[in-house]
Design an enzyme around this catalytic site. Sequence first.
Site, PDB file in Angstrom:
ATOM      1  N   SER A 136       3.108   6.691   3.425  1.00  0.00           N
ATOM      2  CA  SER A 136       3.215   6.541   2.000  1.00  0.00           C
ATOM      3  C   SER A 136       4.004   7.632   1.445  1.00  0.00           C
ATOM      4  CB  SER A 136       1.963   6.260   1.206  1.00  0.00           C
ATOM      5  OG  SER A 136       2.219   6.060  -0.198  1.00  0.00           O
ATOM      6  N   TYR A 149      -7.137   6.505  -1.739  1.00  0.00           N
ATOM      7  CA  TYR A 149      -5.801   5.924  -0.959  1.00  0.00           C
ATOM      8  C   TYR A 149      -4.951   7.199  -0.508  1.00  0.00           C
ATOM      9  CZ  TYR A 149      -1.631   3.654  -0.052  1.00  0.00           C
ATOM     10  OH  TYR A 149      -0.255   3.246   0.855  1.00  0.00           O
TER      11      TYR A 149
HETATM   12  O1  NJP Z   1       0.509  -4.366   2.256  1.00  0.00           O
HETATM   13  P1  NJP Z   1       0.289  -6.029   2.583  1.00  0.00           P
HETATM   14  P2  NJP Z   1       2.111  -3.605   2.839  1.00  0.00           P
HETATM   15  N1  NJP Z   1      -6.479  -4.661  11.081  1.00  0.00           N
HETATM   16  O2  NJP Z   1      -1.098  -6.262   1.992  1.00  0.00           O
HETATM   17  C1  NJP Z   1      -2.692  -5.826   7.796  1.00  0.00           C
HETATM   18  C2  NJP Z   1       2.108   1.156   3.274  1.00  0.00           C
HETATM   19  N2  NJP Z   1       2.520   1.365   1.747  1.00  0.00           N
HETATM   20  O3  NJP Z   1       3.069  -4.547   3.566  1.00  0.00           O
HETATM   21  O4  NJP Z   1      -5.180  -8.010   8.635  1.00  0.00           O
HETATM   22  C3  NJP Z   1      -5.159  -5.044  11.363  1.00  0.00           C
HETATM   23  O5  NJP Z   1       1.254  -6.916   2.227  1.00  0.00           O
HETATM   24  C4  NJP Z   1      -2.529  -6.844   6.802  1.00  0.00           C
HETATM   25  O6  NJP Z   1      -2.992  -8.064   7.706  1.00  0.00           O
HETATM   26  P3  NJP Z   1      -4.652  -8.939   7.794  1.00  0.00           P
HETATM   27  C5  NJP Z   1       0.511   0.375   3.221  1.00  0.00           C
HETATM   28  O7  NJP Z   1      -0.377   1.663   3.045  1.00  0.00           O
HETATM   29  C6  NJP Z   1       2.746   0.321   0.851  1.00  0.00           C
HETATM   30  O8  NJP Z   1       2.593  -3.249   1.488  1.00  0.00           O
HETATM   31  O9  NJP Z   1      -4.101 -10.306   8.160  1.00  0.00           O
HETATM   32  N3  NJP Z   1      -4.380  -5.273  10.109  1.00  0.00           N
HETATM   33  C7  NJP Z   1      -1.245  -7.275   6.448  1.00  0.00           C
HETATM   34  O10 NJP Z   1      -0.537  -7.809   7.628  1.00  0.00           O
HETATM   35  C8  NJP Z   1       0.390   0.058   4.577  1.00  0.00           C
HETATM   36  O11 NJP Z   1       0.178   0.928   5.511  1.00  0.00           O
HETATM   37  C9  NJP Z   1       3.352   0.365  -0.388  1.00  0.00           C
HETATM   38  O12 NJP Z   1      -5.129  -8.783   6.465  1.00  0.00           O
HETATM   39  C10 NJP Z   1      -4.491  -5.154   9.046  1.00  0.00           C
HETATM   40  C11 NJP Z   1      -0.696  -5.584   6.286  1.00  0.00           C
HETATM   41  O13 NJP Z   1      -1.843  -4.884   6.879  1.00  0.00           O
HETATM   42  C12 NJP Z   1       1.704  -0.639   4.997  1.00  0.00           C
HETATM   43  O14 NJP Z   1       2.622   0.162   4.115  1.00  0.00           O
HETATM   44  C13 NJP Z   1       3.439   1.637  -0.789  1.00  0.00           C
HETATM   45  C14 NJP Z   1      -6.133  -4.525   8.707  1.00  0.00           C
HETATM   46  C15 NJP Z   1      -0.826  -5.196   4.912  1.00  0.00           C
HETATM   47  O15 NJP Z   1       0.029  -5.985   4.276  1.00  0.00           O
HETATM   48  C16 NJP Z   1       1.891  -1.924   4.788  1.00  0.00           C
HETATM   49  O16 NJP Z   1       1.304  -2.486   3.471  1.00  0.00           O
HETATM   50  C17 NJP Z   1       3.218   2.495   0.056  1.00  0.00           C
HETATM   51  C18 NJP Z   1      -6.996  -4.356   9.885  1.00  0.00           C
HETATM   52  N4  NJP Z   1      -7.960  -3.951   9.760  1.00  0.00           N
HETATM   53  C19 NJP Z   1       2.763   2.359   1.326  1.00  0.00           C
HETATM   54  N5  NJP Z   1      -6.031  -4.524   7.418  1.00  0.00           N
HETATM   55  C20 NJP Z   1       3.431  -0.699  -1.451  1.00  0.00           C
HETATM   56  N6  NJP Z   1       3.290  -1.961  -0.988  1.00  0.00           N
HETATM   57  O17 NJP Z   1       3.853  -0.530  -2.651  1.00  0.00           O
HETATM   58  C21 NJP Z   1      -4.995  -4.861   7.045  1.00  0.00           C
HETATM   59  O18 NJP Z   1       3.584   3.860  -0.442  1.00  0.00           O
HETATM   60  N7  NJP Z   1      -3.911  -5.064   7.665  1.00  0.00           N
END
Ligand code: NJP
Length: 236
Positions: A136, A149
Amino acid sequence: MNAELQGRVVAVTGASKGIGLALVRALTAAGAQVIAGARSVAGVQVQGATFLSLDVTDEASVQAFAERAAAAGVDALVNNAGVGAFMPVQDITPDEYHRVMDTNVKGTLLVTRALIPHFQARHAAGQGAQVVNVTSDVSARTFANGALYTASKYGQRAVTHALAHEGQGYGLRVTEVRSGMVDTYFAGSQQGESHKADWLKPEDVADAILYALSVPARVRIDEILLHPTVQEVAYP
Ligand code: NJP
């Protein structure tokens, strides 16, 4: 197609939506094979990608994912799975602490750890490997309501840096991708909400990751920091 990515095999965590799904689409369009994991993958399909059920906090689930990825000849891992939660320090419960830290820090550790023997074997065979950690823009600064976070993202950044030091010994190139605000489902939000119209698109972050994965083997991209122009300029 992208000559550098043609024939590559990339494992992506958190691939069911948001940045991860955009990355899967970009990688397959560039000619790479993708092993994609998340907890909710039912009905998610992208040609050229294999979606597997994966909970990055669960050791057995991670092991099964890593075995499938290694068997496919994975040469790059993108640790993208992550969750966000924002509240004042006094409202952070032990349950929330474990949910956020276990996903963002332990998850990165478990998936990476499971693939290191495979990456070391590639090195012994004269082949390279890459790990890209999606942390991030706040992996090195914090703010009110950001204790949990940012603690997780500082931790993930520390893991990334230590891995880069260790991995140099076995030909592993490690990249930290630090994005500002992205229009995804992050922290319980919905993609396409009107207040996020000028934020980064998931494809913008996917493109940054693609760049890190497609540079020649002599180049190591240590870090990429990107923000939407509407976000205040901030370093580091
Ligand atoms: O978020 P979202 P992003 N095991 O909620 C998965 C970083 N970031 O794409 O498991 C496996 O749309 C979840 O899948 P599901 C952020 O910290 C973002 O924005 O099916 N997978 C989904 O595919 C993160 O590291 C922003 O619920 C797990 C995905 O993660 C990365 O970008 C800003 C899981 C999340 O999709 C991707 O986030 C920033 C598990 N235990 C950094 N738990 C921003 N969006 O503004 C969750 O600075 N997932």
